[in-house]
Design a protein around this motif. Sequence first.
Motif: not given
Lengths: 193, 143
Positions: A22, A26-27, A30, A44-45, A47-49, A51-52, A55, B55, B57-58, B62-63, B66, B69-70, B73
């Motif tokens: 991640x 990430x960059x 995103x 970002x929203x 992007x999170x999905x 990575x999910x 996984x 984009x 900047x990070x 974020x992690x 994630x 969210x995991x 779910x």
Amino acid sequence: MSDTDIIDQLKQGSEAAFKTLVDTHQKLVVNTCYGLVQNREDAEDIAQDVFVEVYRNIDKFRADAKLSTWLYRIAVNRSLNHIRDNKKRKWFHSFEDEVANKRREAMQVSTSNTDEPEYELENQQRAIILKEAINSLPQNQKVAFTLSKYEELSYQEIAEVMDLSVSSVESLLFRAKKGLQKKLYKCFKKKCL
Amino acid sequence: MKCKNVHNKLIFFLEKELPVSEMEQVQKHLDECSKCARFAAEMRNTLQILDNDKVNDENPFFYTRVKERLSKQAEEQPAVRPVLVRILQPVAFSMLLLLGVYGGFMLGQAPNANIAGSGFTEQEVIPYWNELEAEPIEAFLME
């Protein structure tokens, strides 16, 4: 840690490997999503999905494929789905909401010359026009253009992500640029640029 | 080179994707034609926006998001039901449905053993229907 090590460890359920994945990508994810949906929070929203999904489906990942190509593909697909769902939702939004959204999106464009408000305003106007022109491109052209401009991918890399030949990507980018040029010239003639 | 030709090639000129000879021709035209030069400048400024519109900047959270969210779910996913329950439940419901249909048929075919009560009910109901016909709906609502 190389991509292969990350994948191997992730397949064994390592949380540290997932964090590394991640953090390092990430960059990339995103930015790709942002190029397509043109909104930082949404990007970002999504992007999170992405990575999910990575996984959950790590076992399906082929060892011979490139991790970044896989990530780009998921990011592009998810972003296109988001755009499609958003189009349906827009039927129920008022015109004022639409204008406010556009203004907010334009405000997100960071410019280097913040001391000059007039220049800033002009740039915001340009950003709105440019984004509208990009959004009006056909889907494939838009994806190729975004990967080329936002991620600076080569024709070969774009071809791998989009599962096309290099010549098809060349043609897509040529038509995308032509289309953009035509729209910007129309705008220049109407003095909206 | 004419203005129209320059307009068609301008984006490729700005991206330095034209052959050297054409690059020189476009540049020469831009030096001479103020209108095309203005459009070229405007186009350059517009396309430059894309360079700043990335984009860079990070998000430090974020992690964490994630992971959140995991886990959310994972919570939402229903627990795996035993195979027997997954198979037996639909079978039982199907049998009940079939039984219901069969029962319905059997009741429909049964001999009219005792329908004495039904004639009485019919007689009791008919006057109400007749009354309803006689009374206009407006009057009924006014009351």
